[in-house]
Design a protein around this motif. Sequence first.
Motif, PDB file in Angstrom:
ATOM      1  N   PHE A   6       0.852  -1.182   0.000  1.00 20.98           N
ATOM      2  CA  PHE A   6       0.000   0.000   0.000  1.00 20.98           C
ATOM      3  C   PHE A   6       0.891   1.237   0.000  1.00 20.98           C
ATOM      4  N   LEU A   7       0.976   1.890  -1.141  1.00 22.55           N
ATOM      5  CA  LEU A   7       1.763   3.107  -1.304  1.00 22.55           C
ATOM      6  C   LEU A   7       0.823   4.303  -1.216  1.00 22.55           C
ATOM      7  N   TYR A   8       1.278   5.380  -0.573  1.00 23.80           N
ATOM      8  CA  TYR A   8       0.394   6.534  -0.442  1.00 23.80           C
ATOM      9  C   TYR A   8       1.171   7.837  -0.477  1.00 23.80           C
ATOM     10  N   SER A   9       0.489   8.854  -0.967  1.00 22.80           N
ATOM     11  CA  SER A   9       0.959  10.233  -0.931  1.00 22.80           C
ATOM     12  C   SER A   9      -0.151  11.007  -0.232  1.00 22.80           C
ATOM     13  N   SER A  10       0.098  11.366   1.016  1.00 24.64           N
ATOM     14  CA  SER A  10      -0.928  11.988   1.845  1.00 24.64           C
ATOM     15  C   SER A  10      -0.373  13.264   2.461  1.00 24.64           C
ATOM     16  N   ARG A  11      -1.142  14.333   2.409  1.00 27.67           N
ATOM     17  CA  ARG A  11      -0.670  15.608   2.957  1.00 27.67           C
ATOM     18  C   ARG A  11      -1.139  15.814   4.403  1.00 27.67           C
ATOM     19  N   THR A  24      -6.934  -2.940   5.941  1.00 20.52           N
ATOM     20  CA  THR A  24      -7.516  -3.727   7.027  1.00 20.52           C
ATOM     21  C   THR A  24      -8.543  -4.720   6.497  1.00 20.52           C
ATOM     22  N   SER A  25      -9.315  -4.294   5.507  1.00 19.05           N
ATOM     23  CA  SER A  25     -10.361  -5.173   4.989  1.00 19.05           C
ATOM     24  C   SER A  25      -9.882  -6.123   3.900  1.00 19.05           C
ATOM     25  N   THR A  26      -8.689  -5.900   3.350  1.00 19.68           N
ATOM     26  CA  THR A  26      -8.244  -6.742   2.235  1.00 19.68           C
ATOM     27  C   THR A  26      -6.950  -7.511   2.474  1.00 19.68           C
ATOM     28  N   ALA A  27      -6.116  -7.045   3.389  1.00 13.13           N
ATOM     29  CA  ALA A  27      -4.800  -7.670   3.536  1.00 13.13           C
ATOM     30  C   ALA A  27      -4.459  -8.057   4.967  1.00 13.13           C
ATOM     31  N   GLY A  28      -5.141  -7.481   5.933  1.00 12.73           N
ATOM     32  CA  GLY A  28      -4.866  -7.799   7.334  1.00 12.73           C
ATOM     33  C   GLY A  28      -3.415  -7.584   7.712  1.00 12.73           C
ATOM     34  N   ASP A  29      -2.811  -8.595   8.299  1.00 12.84           N
ATOM     35  CA  ASP A  29      -1.429  -8.498   8.768  1.00 12.84           C
ATOM     36  C   ASP A  29      -0.411  -8.553   7.636  1.00 12.84           C
ATOM     37  N   ASN A  30      -0.857  -8.819   6.424  1.00 14.16           N
ATOM     38  CA  ASN A  30       0.050  -8.924   5.285  1.00 14.16           C
ATOM     39  C   ASN A  30       0.217  -7.598   4.543  1.00 14.16           C
ATOM     40  N   ALA A  31      -0.274  -6.520   5.138  1.00 18.54           N
ATOM     41  CA  ALA A  31      -0.174  -5.200   4.530  1.00 18.54           C
ATOM     42  C   ALA A  31       1.182  -4.582   4.827  1.00 18.54           C
ATOM     43  N   VAL A  32       1.770  -4.014   3.788  1.00 18.02           N
ATOM     44  CA  VAL A  32       3.017  -3.266   3.916  1.00 18.02           C
ATOM     45  C   VAL A  32       2.711  -1.841   3.456  1.00 18.02           C
ATOM     46  N   TYR A  33       2.979  -0.855   4.315  1.00 20.93           N
ATOM     47  CA  TYR A  33       2.683   0.540   4.019  1.00 20.93           C
ATOM     48  C   TYR A  33       3.967   1.275   3.676  1.00 20.93           C
ATOM     49  N   VAL A  34       3.909   2.077   2.601  1.00 18.43           N
ATOM     50  CA  VAL A  34       5.072   2.859   2.195  1.00 18.43           C
ATOM     51  C   VAL A  34       4.607   4.254   1.784  1.00 18.43           C
ATOM     52  N   ASP A  35       5.264   5.266   2.340  1.00 21.34           N
ATOM     53  CA  ASP A  35       4.981   6.667   2.028  1.00 21.34           C
ATOM     54  C   ASP A  35       5.769   7.061   0.773  1.00 21.34           C
ATOM     55  N   LEU A  36       5.082   7.467  -0.274  1.00 23.30           N
ATOM     56  CA  LEU A  36       5.747   7.856  -1.515  1.00 23.30           C
ATOM     57  C   LEU A  36       6.654   9.070  -1.340  1.00 23.30           C
ATOM     58  N   HIS A  37       6.419   9.865  -0.314  1.00 21.49           N
ATOM     59  CA  HIS A  37       7.240  11.049  -0.072  1.00 21.49           C
ATOM     60  C   HIS A  37       8.630  10.683   0.462  1.00 21.49           C
ATOM     61  N   SER A  39      10.595   8.590  -1.086  1.00 24.19           N
ATOM     62  CA  SER A  39      11.325   8.075  -2.253  1.00 24.19           C
ATOM     63  C   SER A  39      11.676   6.598  -2.069  1.00 24.19           C
ATOM     64  N   PRO A  40      10.656   5.753  -1.968  1.00 16.88           N
ATOM     65  CA  PRO A  40      10.896   4.347  -1.636  1.00 16.88           C
ATOM     66  C   PRO A  40      11.570   3.564  -2.759  1.00 16.88           C
ATOM     67  N   LYS A  41      12.367   2.605  -2.338  1.00 20.35           N
ATOM     68  CA  LYS A  41      12.976   1.637  -3.249  1.00 20.35           C
ATOM     69  C   LYS A  41      12.255   0.322  -2.986  1.00 20.35           C
ATOM     70  N   VAL A  42      11.347  -0.050  -3.856  1.00 18.14           N
ATOM     71  CA  VAL A  42      10.579  -1.276  -3.676  1.00 18.14           C
ATOM     72  C   VAL A  42      10.587  -2.084  -4.965  1.00 18.14           C
ATOM     73  N   TYR A  66       4.542  10.822  -9.543  1.00 17.53           N
ATOM     74  CA  TYR A  66       4.985  10.717 -10.934  1.00 17.53           C
ATOM     75  C   TYR A  66       6.405  10.157 -11.028  1.00 17.53           C
ATOM     76  N   GLN A  67       7.259  10.502 -10.081  1.00 18.47           N
ATOM     77  CA  GLN A  67       8.615   9.946 -10.067  1.00 18.47           C
ATOM     78  C   GLN A  67       8.575   8.438  -9.832  1.00 18.47           C
ATOM     79  N   PHE A  68       7.717   8.009  -8.921  1.00 20.89           N
ATOM     80  CA  PHE A  68       7.580   6.577  -8.652  1.00 20.89           C
ATOM     81  C   PHE A  68       7.095   5.852  -9.905  1.00 20.89           C
TER      82      PHE A  68
END
Length: 175
Positions: A6-11, A24-37, A39-42, A66-68
Motif C-alpha cells: 500500500f503506497l500513499y501520498s498523503s498531505r 484492514t479489509s483486504t490484507a490484514g497483517d500482510n499489509a506493507v505501508y510505504v509513504d511515496l514522499h 522516495s521508496p525503493k521497492v 509521478y517519479q515513482f
Amino acid sequence: MAKVLFLYSSREGQTKKIIEHIATSTAGDNAVYVDLHQSPKVDLNDYERVLIGASIRYGRLSKQLYQFIETHQSQLEQAKVAFFCVNLTARKEDQGKDTPEGSVYIKTFLNKSPWKPALIGVFAGALYYPRYNLVDRFMIKLIMSLTGGETDTSKEVEYTNWEKVALFAKQFAQM
C-alpha cells in the motif's frame, strides 16, 4: 496470504486513513505501508497486489507519485496494481466528480502518466481547517467559497464516502 503493498501520498492524513481502511479489509497483517514522499525503493514483484493512493493539493498530484511511476513503469504494467485519488471536488457525487470519468484530476493524471491503472477510484477527502497553516487555510477557504464548500475555518469536515471505499476495497481484493 501473500503480502500486499500500500503506497500513499498523503498531505494531511486522509489518504493514509483511506489506504489503512482498505488494507484492514483486504490484507490484514500482510499489509506493507510505504509513504511515496520517502522516495521508496521497492520491488513490486515481491507483492501479490499493489494499491497506490494519492491526494490532490492545489489541483495537483505530488511529484513523488509521478517519479515513482516513471521509475517503476514496467513493473506497474505487469503487476496487479490499482490507484485511487483523494480530492475535495469528489464531494460533489451528484455531479459525478467522484468517478474516474467525471474527475478532472483523473483525466489529467491519465494524460500525464505513462501508466494506465486497470482499477481507479476517486474519493472525497477531508477538510482540516484548524490543522492548516495560515496561507493554506486562506487559500483553501477561497477555493471552497468558489466551489460552494465549507468556509468556516474552525471546522474539520470529513467528506469521504466510506461505503464507496468499501466497494473499491472489494474490487481491489478481487484483482
